[in-house]
Design an enzyme around this catalytic site. Structure first.
Site, PDB file in Angstrom:
ATOM      1  N   CYS A   1       8.458   4.609  -6.538  1.00  0.00           N
ATOM      2  CA  CYS A   1       9.186   3.430  -6.907  1.00  0.00           C
ATOM      3  C   CYS A   1      10.352   3.950  -7.622  1.00  0.00           C
ATOM      4  CB  CYS A   1       8.917   2.141  -6.600  1.00  0.00           C
ATOM      5  SG  CYS A   1       8.958   0.692  -6.333  1.00  0.00           S
TER       6      CYS A   1
ATOM      7  N   HIS B   1       4.519   2.278  -2.837  1.00  0.00           N
ATOM      8  CA  HIS B   1       3.301   2.692  -3.531  1.00  0.00           C
ATOM      9  C   HIS B   1       1.939   3.271  -2.738  1.00  0.00           C
ATOM     10  CE1 HIS B   1       5.049   0.596  -7.394  1.00  0.00           C
ATOM     11  NE2 HIS B   1       5.757  -0.279  -6.086  1.00  0.00           N
TER      12      HIS B   1
ATOM     13  N   GLU C   1      -0.353   4.317  -3.895  1.00  0.00           N
ATOM     14  CA  GLU C   1      -1.940   5.157  -4.575  1.00  0.00           C
ATOM     15  C   GLU C   1      -2.212   4.175  -4.270  1.00  0.00           C
ATOM     16  OE1 GLU C   1       1.589   3.299  -5.360  1.00  0.00           O
ATOM     17  OE2 GLU C   1       1.018   1.976  -7.125  1.00  0.00           O
TER      18      GLU C   1
END
Ligand code: GLN
Length: 543
Positions: free
Chosen positions: A380, A515, A517
């Protein structure tokens, strides 16, 4: 009909109620049940989106675009069940709803009160949007005794009464501390916490007692006696070596059996937790180590990047290496120390972030990774700053910047005022509108270029990833960067918003606007994290 399990916490905060809820959910899944986990947060913010990560840790984003508590991340990582907007509520949300109803005149002249209006709203949240779940686990944030959580405790007390006591249960997580000077485990704090809970009308059915060592059977019996809990329902929760061992420990303590017994369900099945023992083994007994430098702003608090830590460790599980994290405060990086501070890193990552402070340090770290062939992963903000770095140092646009930092002639990164949502609606934003809940949030598709590195990593042309940002990379700079080997390898389906940039002739340099993750699981590590850690492993062989 769904059965409800309410999880409260006592004595101190940070006892791991979220992990306990997620681990219990995993055990119930292994018994063949469908589960959902929800979080009830007593604070007054409408969502954690505007809170400092220092205060509250990471903001977890769901597919359907809610900014939620980081515990929802644990829930997804442990169960694989995709969290939804309807799984997290705060006092702020409850009051916002009630006050707007009151303004619309929906209460017909009544006095609006905590009981019944606030408690009704909470009860509605608890049972809302449930399909075929067998169990709904509701974790109540905060610690028993907090003023803020009183309406929530009252609501679950009523819920239990309204829905039949056999359909819901209360699990209370407490602490049994070891006092070094007397060499004893102390049960009094637990007794007090349960006393407080009972004074609010709730008798816990199971106590999960956190301790740093075995709690002798006699002590457990004593807790049971004083707290009016069956002695085999006083369950010890001893500190685990890794969080992924918690489901195994709970099974060994027969938490699953006690819960099923309570609901009069068959508890004779011996479940096989191979999935968790394999994950734990990879974490506890790896073959080698890589060091990843995370250059960020809130590096003093690991919870600020919770999902990121986990996703990196999942990449390590896949590659059978330990991922040791080196937290680097971006504010402290400058031209004279950057080489020294980063030289021991096998990979560098700049995570999501907001605001100008620390951004120059991050840009220096990116330049270091790019020019020294060290694997770089930009997430990001980390992608946006990578494009700024390359515009400045490859294209020689010295004032390249982001409009997030103020006006610049060369806003390589600019404010998004319009975009298309995943269901084809156009979202618009004012240049100086509200800050809360006004970002491009949630899951969006991206199209990958066929001959790119990311296409090979994902093995897919269309991907869906979660977003949380206001600004975007300006694709006017794409052509010039492309001549220098920088590829915009992923775009939004309408071809307008750059989603991924990569460098062709670099061992691993990938920036993503989303994102990744947030979607990684220990038993299903995210492809980008698998690939990044594998590149870091290759790099570690070179040094
Ligand atoms: N601050 C940047 C933006 O709003 C990046 C946000 C992020 O990293 N999540 O676009």
């Amino acid at each position: 009909m769904a059965r409800f399990i309410f999880v409260t916490g006592g004595v101190v905060s940070s006892l791991g109620k979220g992990l306990a809820s997620a681990s219990l959910a995993s055990l119930l899944q292994h018994h063949g049940y469908n589960v959902r986990i929800r979080k009830l947060d007593p604070y007054l913010n409408v969502d954690p989106g505007t809170m400092s990560p220092y205060q509250h840790g990471e903001v977890y984003v769901t597919d359907d675009g809610a900014e939620t508590d980081l515990d929802l991340g644990h829930y997804e990582r442990f169960t694989g069940v995709v969290s939804k907007k309807s799984d997290n509520i705060t006092s702020g949300k409850v009051y916002q709803k009630i006050i707007s109803k009151e303004r619309r005149g929906e209460y017909l002249g009544a006095t609006v009160q905590v009981i019944p209006h606030v408690t009704n709203e909470i009860k509605e949240f608890i049972s809302n949007d449930i399909q075929d779940e067998d169990f709904v686990i509701c974790e109540i944030g905060g610690t028993i005794g907090d003023i803020e959580s009183l309406p929530f405790i009252e609501a679950i007390r009523q819920f239990n009464n309204d829905n039949g006591r056999e359909n819901s249960m209360f699990v209370h997580v407490t602490l049994v501390p070891f006092i070094a000077s007397s060499g004893e485990l102390k049960t009094k704090p637990t007794q007090h916490s349960v006393k407080e809970l009972r004074s609010l009308g709730i008798q816990p059915d199971i106590l999960l007692c956190r301790a740093d060592r075995e709690i002798p059977a006699d002590e457990r019996r004593k807790i049971g006696l004083f707290c009016n809990v069956k002695h085999d329902c006083v369950i010890q929760a001893i500190n685990a070596n890794t969080i992924y061992e918690v489901p195994i420990n709970f099974k060994n303590e027969e938490l699953d059996k006690r819960v099923l017994e309570y609901f009069k369900l068959d508890n004779s099945k011996e479940i096989d937790l191979k999935m968790w023992s394999q994950v734990s083994k990879h974490i506890l007994d790896p073959d080698g180590e890589v060091s990843i430098g995370i250059v960020g702003k809130y590096t003093g608090l690991a919870d600020a990047y919770k999902s990121l830590n986990e996703a990196l460790s999942h990449g390590g599980i896949f590659n059978n290496v330990k991922v040791s994290l080196k937290w680097i405060e971006s504010d402290e990086l400058n031209e004279s120390n950057v080489n020294l501070k980063l030289s021991s890193c096998n990979g560098i990552l700049v995570p999501g972030g907001f605001g100008e402070r620390g951004s120059e340090g991050k840009i220096l770290a990116i330049q270091y990774a790019r020019t020294n062939n060290v694997p770089y992963f930009g997430i990001c903000f980390g992608m946006q700053l990578a494009v700024i770095e390359m515009a400045r140092n490859i294209l020689n646009i010295k004032d390249a910047s982001s409009s997030e930092f103020g006006n610049s002639k060369n806003s390589v990164v600019g404010l998004m005022t319009e975009w298309t949502t995943s269901d084809n609606k156009v979202e618009k934003r004012q240049l100086n509108g509200d800050l809360g809940g006004t970002m491009r949030l949630g899951a969006y598709d991206a199209m990958l270029k066929k001959d790119s590195k990311v296409f090979k990593i994902y093995e897919n042309e269309i991907i869906s990833e979660r977003h949380r940002h206001r600004f975007e990379v300006n694709n006017n700079y794409e052509k010039d960067l492309m001549k220098e080997g920088v590829v915009f390898s992923g775009y939004s389906p309408d071809g307008l918003l750059p989603e991924i940039v990569e460098i062709s002739n670099h061992p691993w340099f990938i920036g993503v606007q989303f994102h990744p993750e947030l979607k990684s699981k220990p038993f299903d590590p995210h492809p980008l994290f698998k690939s990044f850690i594998s590149a870091a492993k290759d790099q570690s062989r070179l040094v």
